[in-house]
Design an enzyme around this catalytic site. Structure first.
Site, PDB file in Angstrom:
ATOM      1  N   GLN A  93       0.811  -1.214   0.000  1.00  0.00           N
ATOM      2  CA  GLN A  93       0.000   0.000   0.000  1.00  0.00           C
ATOM      3  C   GLN A  93       0.850   1.272   0.000  1.00  0.00           C
ATOM      4  O   GLN A  93       0.375   2.339  -0.381  1.00  0.00           O
ATOM      5  CB  GLN A  93      -0.938   0.033   1.216  1.00  0.00           C
TER       6      GLN A  93
ATOM      7  N   CYS B 155     -10.893  -8.558   1.250  1.00  0.00           N
ATOM      8  CA  CYS B 155     -10.668  -9.982   1.441  1.00  0.00           C
ATOM      9  C   CYS B 155     -11.657 -10.567   2.429  1.00  0.00           C
ATOM     10  O   CYS B 155     -11.908 -11.748   2.423  1.00  0.00           O
ATOM     11  CB  CYS B 155      -9.260 -10.237   1.944  1.00  0.00           C
TER      12      CYS B 155
HETATM   13  C1  LIG Z   1      -3.366  -6.147  -1.840  1.00  0.00           C
HETATM   14  C2  LIG Z   1      -2.421  -6.405  -0.739  1.00  0.00           C
HETATM   15  C3  LIG Z   1      -1.654  -7.577  -0.706  1.00  0.00           C
HETATM   16  C4  LIG Z   1      -1.805  -8.674  -1.739  1.00  0.00           C
HETATM   17  O1  LIG Z   1      -1.297  -8.300  -2.989  1.00  0.00           O
HETATM   18  P1  LIG Z   1      -1.797  -9.100  -4.303  1.00  0.00           P
HETATM   19  O2  LIG Z   1      -0.927  -8.572  -5.402  1.00  0.00           O
HETATM   20  O3  LIG Z   1      -3.240  -8.766  -4.483  1.00  0.00           O
HETATM   21  O4  LIG Z   1      -1.561 -10.551  -4.057  1.00  0.00           O
HETATM   22  C5  LIG Z   1      -0.762  -7.743   0.324  1.00  0.00           C
HETATM   23  N1  LIG Z   1      -0.623  -6.813   1.278  1.00  0.00           N
HETATM   24  C6  LIG Z   1      -1.333  -5.675   1.279  1.00  0.00           C
HETATM   25  C7  LIG Z   1      -1.101  -4.658   2.349  1.00  0.00           C
HETATM   26  C8  LIG Z   1      -2.261  -5.430   0.280  1.00  0.00           C
HETATM   27  O5  LIG Z   1      -2.971  -4.313   0.303  1.00  0.00           O
END
Ligand SMILES: *Cc1c(COP(=O)(O)O)cnc(C)c1O
Length: 395
Positions: A180, A326
């Site tokens: 993020q 999620c």
């Molecule tokens: C979206 C997200 C993930 C997972 O990433 P993907 O590319 O969707 O597998 C992991 N950590 C955080 C903080 C996220 O926001």
């Protein structure tokens, strides 16, 4: 005409046109396998190395410390399982926080079932991890500290540099999930003493299914995938060339425009927060007021359900989220909101709106016009609200 306002950029973003344009030739014309010796292969190899250079530059890392993965989830899994397995001779203890993404939390739980011990550090009411707590939790058998850079639900940015300093002093590997934070925060893996860092393409206007793990030179890390000799023998499987090209371009654009984008996001974010506070009573902001991602708004609306709010907004063309993407679909309140001390009831009444580069002042105007009557209507249907406030004349 129905308006459409996307406020769920922490869940995913659109792939930018410039990013897609760079990717396209690698499907049809430049389709070589980078492992091949011939010119097709060499072309592809050159292209991924250019993308690797871009990612490395953004983090102040070295070219050979960047490994491409199938996304942020794989990068988190690899960092944690990879360090845990490779350093078992030192010990089987891991330190993380209670508010990590499930890609980290569930990986830790998986390891716990296989004989590892995990300390889940609490956070304060803003969602901050206390570096002193990290220091206290370190034991002689601790192999890894994994603390996220910025939270996906409440936007809180952690004191990463202080935690990195402690990890270095104590000789413990330090991983951070920066999925993020990337492109919105300055990151320097050397200055911050980060040993491993996860990032993902689709949260920064790149494609889905591509990510990267930064691994400091010399870090003992077991591979997750076995097979070919790709990624210097550490991540087997033919490379996702278009994805890698797209990720490199997305990272480059994000950092070139970071200051301008952040100013834009901050201004819209604060307009949205202040506008809601002015128009609606019994609302609280979740997360840190200042150490916070520029595009994150997370608020709890008393007496109502975030899910109902979400559905009503969706009918008006506004896309937001309650809890995290999620966990939507499940009725459990978000583990992050519970960890910052919210009651189940307050956590259930929360709404996350995450802004992106394309959002405009008109979008904010539309939300500020649309949200208050929805909240009013939902509250009037709430027995608790009617009981406590006596009903109407109230938003
Ligand atoms: C979206 C997200 C993930 C997972 O990433 P993907 O590319 O969707 O597998 C992991 N950590 C955080 C903080 C996220 O926001």
């Amino acid at each position: 005409m129905k308006k459409s306002v996307y406020l769920d950029h922490a869940a995913t973003t659109n792939t930018k046109k410039e990013v897609l344009d760079e990717m396209l030739p690698y499907f049809v014309e430049e389709y070589g396998n980078p492992s091949s010796i011939h010119s097709y292969g060499r072309q592809a190899k050159k292209a991924i190395d250019k993308a690797r250079e871009k990612v490395a530059r953004a983090l102040n890392a070295r070219f050979e410390e960047i490994f491409f993965t199938g996304g942020g989830t794989e990068a988190d899994n690899w960092a944690i399982k990879g360090v845990a397995l490779a350093n078992q001779n030192k010990g089987k203890h891991i330190i993380t926080s209670a508010i990590e993404h499930h890609a980290v939390l569930f990986t830790c739980e998986y390891l716990e079932k296989r004989g590892f011990e995990v300390t889940y550090l609490p956070v304060d009411s803003y969602g901050l991890v206390d570096p002193k707590e990290v220091e206290k939790a370190i034991r002689p058998d601790t192999s890894l500290i994994s603390i996220m850079f910025a939270n996906n639900e409440i936007g809180t940015i952690q004191p990463i540099k202080e935690i990195g300093k402690i990890a270095k002093e104590k000789g413990v590997y330090f991983h951070t999930d920066a999925v993020q934070a990337i492109g919105q925060v300055d990151i320097d893996v050397n200055d911050m003493n980060i040993d491993l860092l996860s990032l993902s393409g689709h949260k920064i206007y790149g494609p889905k299914g591509i990510g990267a793990l930064y691994v400091r030179k010399g870090t003992r890390l077991t591979p997750l995938l076995h097979g070919g000799t790709q990624e210097r023998n550490r991540r087997a499987g033919t490379e996702n060339i278009p994805g890698i090209i797209g990720l490199g371009k997305a990272v480059e654009i994000a950092y070139e425009n970071m200051e301008k984008n952040n100013q834009h996001l901050l201004r819209l974010r604060d307009r949205l927060i202040e506008g809601i506070m002015e128009r609606i009573e019994d609302v609280t902001l979740n997360g840190h007021p200042t150490s916070r991602l520029p595009g994150n708004v997370n608020m709890s609306f008393r007496y109502i359900e975030g899910e109902s709010l979400l559905l009503s907004l969706d009918m008006k063309g506004i896309a937001a989220s309650s809890g995290s993407a999620c966990t939507s679909g499940s009725l459990d309140p978000s583990h992050v909101l519970l960890a910052i001390g919210l009651s189940h009831e307050t956590a259930h009444g929360s709404l996350r709106m995450t802004l992106g580069d394309d959002n405009t002042d008109e979008d904010i105007d539309y939300v500020l016009e649309t949200l208050p009557p929805i909240v009013k209507r939902l509250r009037e249907m709430s027995p608790l609200f009617v009981q406590e406030k006596g009903g109407y004349q109230y938003v």
